[in-house]
Write an enzyme that holds these catalytic residues in place. Sequence first.
Site, PDB file in Angstrom:
ATOM      1  N   PHE A 134      30.613   4.052  26.936  1.00  0.00           N
ATOM      2  CA  PHE A 134      29.569   3.977  25.906  1.00  0.00           C
ATOM      3  C   PHE A 134      30.104   3.772  24.500  1.00  0.00           C
ATOM      4  CE2 PHE A 134      29.892   8.040  23.710  1.00  0.00           C
ATOM      5  CZ  PHE A 134      30.563   8.849  24.617  1.00  0.00           C
ATOM      6  N   GLN A 136      33.850   2.767  21.968  1.00  0.00           N
ATOM      7  CA  GLN A 136      35.282   2.529  21.878  1.00  0.00           C
ATOM      8  C   GLN A 136      35.764   2.880  20.488  1.00  0.00           C
ATOM      9  OE1 GLN A 136      36.672  -1.353  23.036  1.00  0.00           O
ATOM     10  NE2 GLN A 136      38.690  -0.963  22.173  1.00  0.00           N
ATOM     11  N   GLY A 137      36.748   3.748  20.411  1.00  0.00           N
ATOM     12  CA  GLY A 137      37.360   4.059  19.123  1.00  0.00           C
ATOM     13  C   GLY A 137      38.567   3.157  18.958  1.00  0.00           C
ATOM     14  N   ALA A 138      39.350   3.423  17.921  1.00  0.00           N
ATOM     15  CA  ALA A 138      40.525   2.601  17.690  1.00  0.00           C
ATOM     16  C   ALA A 138      41.555   2.819  18.795  1.00  0.00           C
ATOM     17  CB  ALA A 138      41.122   2.951  16.336  1.00  0.00           C
ATOM     18  N   GLY A 140      40.864   5.069  21.924  1.00  0.00           N
ATOM     19  CA  GLY A 140      40.388   5.413  23.258  1.00  0.00           C
ATOM     20  C   GLY A 140      39.077   4.745  23.583  1.00  0.00           C
ATOM     21  N   LEU A 142      35.457   5.554  25.524  1.00  0.00           N
ATOM     22  CA  LEU A 142      34.663   6.722  25.869  1.00  0.00           C
ATOM     23  C   LEU A 142      33.695   6.400  27.002  1.00  0.00           C
ATOM     24  CD1 LEU A 142      34.745   9.480  24.187  1.00  0.00           C
ATOM     25  CD2 LEU A 142      35.759   7.556  22.995  1.00  0.00           C
ATOM     26  N   ASP A 254      41.146  13.087   9.374  1.00  0.00           N
ATOM     27  CA  ASP A 254      40.350  11.894   9.690  1.00  0.00           C
ATOM     28  C   ASP A 254      38.864  12.248   9.695  1.00  0.00           C
ATOM     29  OD1 ASP A 254      39.860   9.289  10.342  1.00  0.00           O
ATOM     30  OD2 ASP A 254      40.467   9.450  12.446  1.00  0.00           O
TER      31      ASP A 254
HETATM   32  N1  LIG Z   1      31.981  14.122  22.917  1.00  0.00           N
HETATM   33  C1  LIG Z   1      31.354  13.015  22.525  1.00  0.00           C
HETATM   34  N2  LIG Z   1      30.032  12.869  22.721  1.00  0.00           N
HETATM   35  C2  LIG Z   1      29.387  11.746  22.310  1.00  0.00           C
HETATM   36  N3  LIG Z   1      29.982  10.719  21.687  1.00  0.00           N
HETATM   37  C3  LIG Z   1      31.299  10.801  21.450  1.00  0.00           C
HETATM   38  C4  LIG Z   1      32.057  11.937  21.857  1.00  0.00           C
HETATM   39  N4  LIG Z   1      33.341  11.755  21.493  1.00  0.00           N
HETATM   40  C5  LIG Z   1      33.377  10.559  20.879  1.00  0.00           C
HETATM   41  N5  LIG Z   1      32.165   9.956  20.849  1.00  0.00           N
HETATM   42  C6  LIG Z   1      31.830   8.628  20.297  1.00  0.00           C
HETATM   43  O1  LIG Z   1      32.915   7.768  20.511  1.00  0.00           O
HETATM   44  C7  LIG Z   1      33.452   7.284  19.260  1.00  0.00           C
HETATM   45  C8  LIG Z   1      34.971   7.164  19.346  1.00  0.00           C
HETATM   46  O2  LIG Z   1      35.538   8.431  19.715  1.00  0.00           O
HETATM   47  P1  LIG Z   1      36.892   8.989  19.090  1.00  0.00           P
HETATM   48  O3  LIG Z   1      36.737   9.022  17.592  1.00  0.00           O
HETATM   49  O4  LIG Z   1      37.244  10.267  19.738  1.00  0.00           O
HETATM   50  O5  LIG Z   1      37.913   7.864  19.526  1.00  0.00           O
HETATM   51  P2  LIG Z   1      39.189   7.347  18.788  1.00  0.00           P
HETATM   52  O6  LIG Z   1      39.777   6.316  19.662  1.00  0.00           O
HETATM   53  O7  LIG Z   1      40.049   8.484  18.382  1.00  0.00           O
HETATM   54  O8  LIG Z   1      38.537   6.641  17.547  1.00  0.00           O
HETATM   55  P3  LIG Z   1      38.785   6.628  15.975  1.00  0.00           P
HETATM   56  O9  LIG Z   1      40.136   7.117  15.716  1.00  0.00           O
HETATM   57  O10 LIG Z   1      38.520   5.201  15.641  1.00  0.00           O
HETATM   58  O11 LIG Z   1      37.735   7.559  15.367  1.00  0.00           O
HETATM   59  C9  LIG Z   1      32.945   8.285  18.209  1.00  0.00           C
HETATM   60  O12 LIG Z   1      32.793   7.684  16.955  1.00  0.00           O
HETATM   61  C10 LIG Z   1      31.607   8.719  18.799  1.00  0.00           C
HETATM   62  O13 LIG Z   1      30.606   7.810  18.432  1.00  0.00           O
END
Ligand SMILES: Nc1ncnc2c1ncn2[C@@H]1O[C@H](COP(=O)(O)OP(=O)(O)OP(=O)(O)O)[C@@H](O)[C@H]1O
Length: 409
Positions: A134, A136-138, A140, A142, A254
């Site tokens: 659902f 995608q972060g930079a 990971g 999700l 962050d």
């Molecule tokens: N527990 C959760 N429940 C619902 N949505 C989530 C959850 N964890 C993350 N997300 C969604 O997924 C997105 C990306 O998650 P996360 O920030 O953990 O990934 P990342 O790869 O570390 O990204 P970044 O460093 O770009 O913020 C979040 O901005 C949020 O919209």
Amino acid sequence: MLEGPKFDMLAVGNHHNYDAFTQDFYQKLGEDGTNMSMDSMQTSNAGGSVSMSVDNSSVGSSDALIGHPGLKPMRHPYSLSVGQSVFRPGRVTHALNDDALAQALMDSSYPTGGLANYEEWTIDLRKLHMGPAFAQGAFGKLYRGTYNGEDVAIKLLERPENSPEKAQALEQQFQQEVSMLSFLKHPNIVRFIGACIKPMVWCIVTEYAKGGSVRQFLTKRQNRAVPLKLAVKQALDVARGMAYVHERNFIHRDLKSDNLLISADRSIKIADFGVARIEVQTEGMTPETGTYRWMAPEMIQHRPYTQKVDVYSFGIVLWELITGQLPFQNMTAVQAAFAVVNRGVRPTVPADCLPVLGEIMTRCWDANPEVRPCFAEVVNLLEAAETEIMTTARKARFRCCMTQPMTID
Ligand SMILES: Nc1ncnc2c1ncn2[C@@H]1O[C@H](COP(=O)(O)OP(=O)(O)OP(=O)(O)O)[C@@H](O)[C@H]1O
């Protein structure tokens, strides 16, 4: 003085064996799978992370700004920083598509690595049901799912193929997130459920926040201001969670609206501790973390910094909640960084903003970290603001009743 984080606590198994598994896995995929880049997938990160800004051609024209004396040039996104800083490996390209990545986790023919010193947090994959991806972060990807019947978010970090350097950086981020999340228990911090390691993927399971991120919430509202009572309640949730994080001598590093999640009960949960760290002397730390729009000037400039970088970011988040808008929306992330550092630019406090809230945000984003309040003080100030809003609303309701009395005929 506190020691810097140690990352030898997670047993990732024998790397050579894992590399063999990795090669085997990709070979299998090459035979019958589709190797698809995930870069085209829509990212949930509206603000654009630092690494995104650098990779993103839309800000390519800002190279001149990066070269400005006020801003140090970015390293190569995959370069590793020195000293005690946290390695942030830049936007990761994914070799595996959604299904293959999930399959890499669930395939029982590949061994599941335990978490040494965190044994109780190792998830039992038999209790995990993977749903669709659902977000995608930079770093990971999700997925939704259930663990033991509970709704969960499953973050999968893909082990980069043929790049031990990138793999090391990503693994460190995984370890960082696991060690922080397992330590932090607070109603305003996303609840950690467990983690595990497979040859191709690292997996982190947390409670699922049904309402998505605050940034998504604001975008859905088409950047209209959040009702004041709700905005202050959400800001209080963040400040209380951050006061707890700082009491334990951590820095989030962050804090931004993408990393603030809205749970089913509408409370805010702080997420993404992948770059959080224990507070230590910060000389030599690098700012390849966070996002420029929310980032304190001293961090942008590679200067030593303290927990007060989180207070700065909070000031920007408070402004976002009050106005409903993306900070510095007419600028690229790099232009915003330049303006913040070299011209002292900050978001404009709306003329009709409650004075106490205007005062909190301007103090929080002061260029001098010493002037910024600590989160305990921010909580007190916001509680006072909340009381003022309630009292004013009650008085207004009372006045309304007096001018339009109910008639009994
Ligand atoms: N527990 C959760 N429940 C619902 N949505 C989530 C959850 N964890 C993350 N997300 C969604 O997924 C997105 C990306 O998650 P996360 O920030 O953990 O990934 P990342 O790869 O570390 O990204 P970044 O460093 O770009 O913020 C979040 O901005 C949020 O919209």
